[in-house]
Design a protein around this motif. Structure first.
Motif, mmCIF file in Angstrom:
data_model
loop_
_atom_site.group_PDB
_atom_site.id
_atom_site.type_symbol
_atom_site.label_atom_id
_atom_site.label_comp_id
_atom_site.label_asym_id
_atom_site.label_seq_id
_atom_site.Cartn_x
_atom_site.Cartn_y
_atom_site.Cartn_z
ATOM 1 N N TRP A 90 -26.707 -16.054 10.707
ATOM 2 C CA TRP A 90 -25.661 -15.051 10.566
ATOM 3 C C TRP A 90 -24.715 -15.454 9.455
ATOM 4 N N ASP A 91 -24.268 -14.447 8.707
ATOM 5 C CA ASP A 91 -23.171 -14.684 7.788
ATOM 6 C C ASP A 91 -21.867 -14.496 8.556
ATOM 7 N N GLU A 105 -19.585 -12.219 8.364
ATOM 8 C CA GLU A 105 -19.359 -10.836 8.794
ATOM 9 C C GLU A 105 -20.097 -10.538 10.101
ATOM 10 N N GLN A 106 -21.351 -10.976 10.202
ATOM 11 C CA GLN A 106 -22.121 -10.726 11.422
ATOM 12 C C GLN A 106 -21.563 -11.522 12.598
ATOM 13 N N THR A 146 -20.218 -9.603 15.908
ATOM 14 C CA THR A 146 -20.891 -9.862 17.179
ATOM 15 C C THR A 146 -19.944 -10.499 18.182
#
Length: 142
Positions: A62-63, A65-66, A70
């Motif tokens: 994941w970056d 932002e993700q 989340t």
């Protein structure tokens, strides 16, 4: 009694104290639902390892932002406080790498949930950051 593996590195009291301080700060940010602050304590891309409902191992990267999107969804925006009671067992691989096993009880909105997970942390420029999160049961969401 927990027997830790011999990794060839014996952590100093400062190693353990700095790791404990990092987790205290992370837990405090989690309790406030400060997801952006939690993300500040990570190295991206962040590795995630879990298993899915079919029993298969899953992984993802994941970056930031993700992670923020989340975790904001998972933690919700409720007004209830979140508290954590955790026992952590760190295994230091070197002065700059540790795998930390956690048994935790999380209470939110009167509901208590037991958690067991592991994190891989790295120390960069004197500060710890998590780089890999490992916990069963989240694979369908990766």
């Amino acid at each position: 009694m927990t027997f830790l593996p011999d990794t060839g590195y014996a952590p100093t009291p400062e190693d353990r104290a700095s790791l404990d301080a990092w987790f205290a700060e992370y837990d405090a940010r989690s309790a406030r639902r400060d997801v952006e602050g939690m993300a500040d304590l990570a190295v991206f891309p962040l590795n995630l390892v879990s298993d899915d409902s079919a029993g298969d191992g899953r992984s993802a990267q994941w970056d930031r932002e993700q992670f923020v999107a989340t975790m904001t969804h998972v933690m919700g925006d409720g007004a209830d406080d979140i508290t954590f009671e955790s026992t952590r067992t760190p295994v230091f691989l070197s002065p700059a790498m540790a795998v930390v096993f956690t048994d935790s009880t999380m209470t939110a909105g009167g509901t208590t949930r037991r958690l067991r997970y592991a994190d891989v942390l790295v120390r960069r420029q004197g500060a710890w950051a998590f780089q890999t999160m490992i916990q069963g049961g989240w694979g369908d969401n990766l």
